[in-house]
Design an enzyme around this catalytic site. Structure first.
Site, PDB file in Angstrom:
ATOM      1  N   GLY A  12       2.609  11.517  -7.856  1.00 54.63           N
ATOM      2  CA  GLY A  12       2.533  10.410  -8.801  1.00 54.63           C
ATOM      3  C   GLY A  12       3.839  10.138  -9.533  1.00 54.63           C
ATOM      4  O   GLY A  12       3.830   9.594 -10.646  1.00 54.63           O
ATOM      5  N   SER A  13       4.975  10.449  -8.910  1.00 58.59           N
ATOM      6  CA  SER A  13       6.236  10.147  -9.606  1.00 58.59           C
ATOM      7  C   SER A  13       6.487   8.640  -9.639  1.00 58.59           C
ATOM      8  O   SER A  13       7.055   8.118 -10.608  1.00 58.59           O
ATOM      9  CB  SER A  13       7.414  10.895  -8.970  1.00 58.59           C
ATOM     10  OG  SER A  13       7.740  10.359  -7.724  1.00 58.59           O
ATOM     11  N   ASN A  14       6.074   7.925  -8.601  1.00 61.47           N
ATOM     12  CA  ASN A  14       6.187   6.460  -8.662  1.00 61.47           C
ATOM     13  C   ASN A  14       5.250   5.889  -9.716  1.00 61.47           C
ATOM     14  O   ASN A  14       5.590   4.924 -10.409  1.00 61.47           O
ATOM     15  CB  ASN A  14       5.915   5.839  -7.289  1.00 61.47           C
ATOM     16  CG  ASN A  14       7.147   5.856  -6.411  1.00 61.47           C
ATOM     17  OD1 ASN A  14       8.102   5.124  -6.667  1.00 61.47           O
ATOM     18  ND2 ASN A  14       7.160   6.720  -5.401  1.00 61.47           N
ATOM     19  N   ARG A  65     -13.719   5.661   8.088  1.00 60.12           N
ATOM     20  CA  ARG A  65     -12.759   4.876   7.297  1.00 60.12           C
ATOM     21  C   ARG A  65     -13.434   3.677   6.632  1.00 60.12           C
ATOM     22  O   ARG A  65     -13.108   3.317   5.497  1.00 60.12           O
ATOM     23  CB  ARG A  65     -11.624   4.379   8.191  1.00 60.12           C
ATOM     24  CG  ARG A  65     -10.652   5.458   8.566  1.00 60.12           C
ATOM     25  CD  ARG A  65      -9.395   4.900   9.217  1.00 60.12           C
ATOM     26  NE  ARG A  65      -8.634   5.962   9.827  1.00 60.12           N
ATOM     27  CZ  ARG A  65      -7.854   6.819   9.161  1.00 60.12           C
ATOM     28  NH1 ARG A  65      -7.725   6.721   7.862  1.00 60.12           N
ATOM     29  NH2 ARG A  65      -7.218   7.784   9.785  1.00 60.12           N
ATOM     30  N   ARG A  91      -3.278   7.184   3.062  1.00 53.37           N
ATOM     31  CA  ARG A  91      -4.421   6.910   3.944  1.00 53.37           C
ATOM     32  C   ARG A  91      -4.145   5.653   4.748  1.00 53.37           C
ATOM     33  O   ARG A  91      -3.588   4.684   4.226  1.00 53.37           O
ATOM     34  CB  ARG A  91      -5.699   6.650   3.126  1.00 53.37           C
ATOM     35  CG  ARG A  91      -6.234   7.823   2.381  1.00 53.37           C
ATOM     36  CD  ARG A  91      -6.835   8.883   3.257  1.00 53.37           C
ATOM     37  NE  ARG A  91      -7.966   8.426   4.060  1.00 53.37           N
ATOM     38  CZ  ARG A  91      -8.516   9.136   5.045  1.00 53.37           C
ATOM     39  NH1 ARG A  91      -8.022  10.307   5.364  1.00 53.37           N
ATOM     40  NH2 ARG A  91      -9.533   8.666   5.718  1.00 53.37           N
ATOM     41  N   HIS A 109       7.577   2.643   0.682  1.00 47.98           N
ATOM     42  CA  HIS A 109       7.725   3.545   1.832  1.00 47.98           C
ATOM     43  C   HIS A 109       9.118   4.172   1.793  1.00 47.98           C
ATOM     44  O   HIS A 109      10.109   3.468   1.542  1.00 47.98           O
ATOM     45  CB  HIS A 109       7.532   2.752   3.134  1.00 47.98           C
ATOM     46  CG  HIS A 109       7.605   3.624   4.343  1.00 47.98           C
ATOM     47  ND1 HIS A 109       6.562   4.443   4.740  1.00 47.98           N
ATOM     48  CD2 HIS A 109       8.612   3.848   5.218  1.00 47.98           C
ATOM     49  CE1 HIS A 109       6.919   5.117   5.815  1.00 47.98           C
ATOM     50  NE2 HIS A 109       8.161   4.776   6.130  1.00 47.98           N
ATOM     51  N   GLU A 143      -0.773  -3.955  10.134  1.00 49.80           N
ATOM     52  CA  GLU A 143       0.082  -3.064  10.913  1.00 49.80           C
ATOM     53  C   GLU A 143       0.795  -2.088   9.971  1.00 49.80           C
ATOM     54  O   GLU A 143       1.479  -2.513   9.026  1.00 49.80           O
ATOM     55  CB  GLU A 143       1.120  -3.883  11.698  1.00 49.80           C
ATOM     56  CG  GLU A 143       1.808  -3.063  12.765  1.00 49.80           C
ATOM     57  CD  GLU A 143       2.819  -3.879  13.559  1.00 49.80           C
ATOM     58  OE1 GLU A 143       3.650  -3.275  14.228  1.00 49.80           O
ATOM     59  OE2 GLU A 143       2.777  -5.135  13.488  1.00 49.80           O
ATOM     60  N   LEU A 144       0.644  -0.811  10.230  1.00 49.66           N
ATOM     61  CA  LEU A 144       1.140   0.238   9.328  1.00 49.66           C
ATOM     62  C   LEU A 144       2.639   0.091   9.031  1.00 49.66           C
ATOM     63  O   LEU A 144       3.450  -0.012   9.949  1.00 49.66           O
ATOM     64  CB  LEU A 144       0.880   1.618   9.960  1.00 49.66           C
ATOM     65  CG  LEU A 144       1.271   2.826   9.097  1.00 49.66           C
ATOM     66  CD1 LEU A 144       0.345   2.970   7.912  1.00 49.66           C
ATOM     67  CD2 LEU A 144       1.308   4.092   9.926  1.00 49.66           C
TER      68      LEU A 144
HETATM   69  C1  GAR Z   1       6.991   8.573  -2.050  1.00 50.92           C
HETATM   70  O1  GAR Z   1       8.198   8.999  -1.469  1.00 50.92           O
HETATM   71  C2  GAR Z   1       6.459   7.358  -1.319  1.00 50.92           C
HETATM   72  O2  GAR Z   1       7.458   6.485  -0.875  1.00 50.92           O
HETATM   73  C3  GAR Z   1       5.762   8.006  -0.159  1.00 50.92           C
HETATM   74  O3  GAR Z   1       5.116   9.121  -0.696  1.00 50.92           O
HETATM   75  C4  GAR Z   1       5.887   9.595  -1.813  1.00 50.92           C
HETATM   76  C5  GAR Z   1       4.956   9.690  -2.981  1.00 50.92           C
HETATM   77  O4  GAR Z   1       5.596  10.271  -4.081  1.00 50.92           O
HETATM   78  N1  GAR Z   1       4.842   7.096   0.493  1.00 50.92           N
HETATM   79  C6  GAR Z   1       4.624   7.060   1.789  1.00 50.92           C
HETATM   80  O5  GAR Z   1       5.146   7.829   2.568  1.00 50.92           O
HETATM   81  C7  GAR Z   1       3.662   5.981   2.237  1.00 50.92           C
HETATM   82  N2  GAR Z   1       3.814   5.717   3.635  1.00 50.92           N
HETATM   83  P1  GAR Z   1       4.941  10.160  -5.528  1.00 50.92           P
HETATM   84  O6  GAR Z   1       3.480  10.594  -5.401  1.00 50.92           O
HETATM   85  O7  GAR Z   1       5.738  11.154  -6.339  1.00 50.92           O
HETATM   86  O8  GAR Z   1       5.068   8.761  -6.005  1.00 50.92           O
END
Ligand code: GAR
Length: 222
Positions: A12-14, A65, A91, A109, A143-144
């Protein structure tokens, strides 16, 4: 006040960066709820500490899913959010779920898409020997990791980098661009033209160079 629901799976840093932007008045929205598919996600505590309702919808409680995504959508829709923000949500989503939030669901991403979609992006970037790596905020499409790009930030790859040092550098860039992209979305300044996302200037302001400090993530308002 516009509202967001943020989906997480881990640290959860973002999410923290979004909360900090909210607290500084720079997000253009409040955070109505944080939902995690993992009960142990440390980000849940960060949400609770910021006074945001933190909810678990554990994917292991659902047979497939479709059932998980239906339960998730129900929890999201209870807040009637203006946007759904995927912040480390790990997910794969069903087409139906993605279409439900089309144009108002964004993801971050950890690579310069379309390079390195999927997992282990830093390891793969090092393995390929790229000199520039980074992160991408994009609209979510079925699309992923392939939706239209809103903003990217580039970071250098140094000879002595390992996965950890590179991931930390990218994460720092993520924390700069995600709140910015969410704010643009909340301000109604993003417009899709095919696969290109156009960013307009803030209401009543002239066109400016918007993000000169963000490496390759430079956007010019029309
Ligand atoms: C981040 O680096 C984000 O870009 C990545 O997971 C990490 C989550 O960090 N997301 C993906 O890879 C999605 N495809 P966080 O939980 O500290 O925010």
């Amino acid at each position: 006040m516009k509202k967001l629901v943020v989906l997480i799976s881990g640290q959860g840093s973002n999410l923290e960066a979004l909360i900090a932007a909210r607290d500084a008045g720079g997000l253009g929205a409040g955070i109505a709820a944080v939902i995690s598919n993992r009960p142990q996600a440390p980000g849940l505590e960060k949400a609770a500490a910021a006074g945001i309702p933190a909810v678990v919808v554990d994917h292991r409680d659902y047979p497939d899913r479709e059932a998980f995504d239906a339960a998730l959508a129900e929890r999201i829709d209870a807040h009637a959010p203006d946007a759904v923000v995927l912040a480390g949500f790990m997910r794969i989503l069903t087409d139906g779920f993605v279409r439900r939030y089309e144009g108002r669901m964004v993801n971050i991403h950890p690579s310069l898409l379309p390079a390195f979609p999927g997992l282990n992006t830093h390891q793969r970037a090092l393995g390929e020997g790229v000199r520039i790596h980074g992160c991408t905020v994009h609209f979510v499409t079925p699309e992923l990791d392939h939706g239209p790009t809103i903003i990217q930030a580039a970071v250098p790859v140094f000879d002595d980098d390992d996965e950890e040092t590179l991931a930390a550098r990218v994460l720092e860039a993520e924390h700069r661009i995600y709140p910015l992209a969410v704010r643009w979305l909340m301000e109604g300044r993003l417009r899709l033209e095919g696969r290109r996302v156009r960013l307009s200037a803030p209401a009543g302001e002239p066109a400016v160079l918007i993000a000169p400090a963000i490496g390759s993530g430079v956007c010019r308002a029309p």
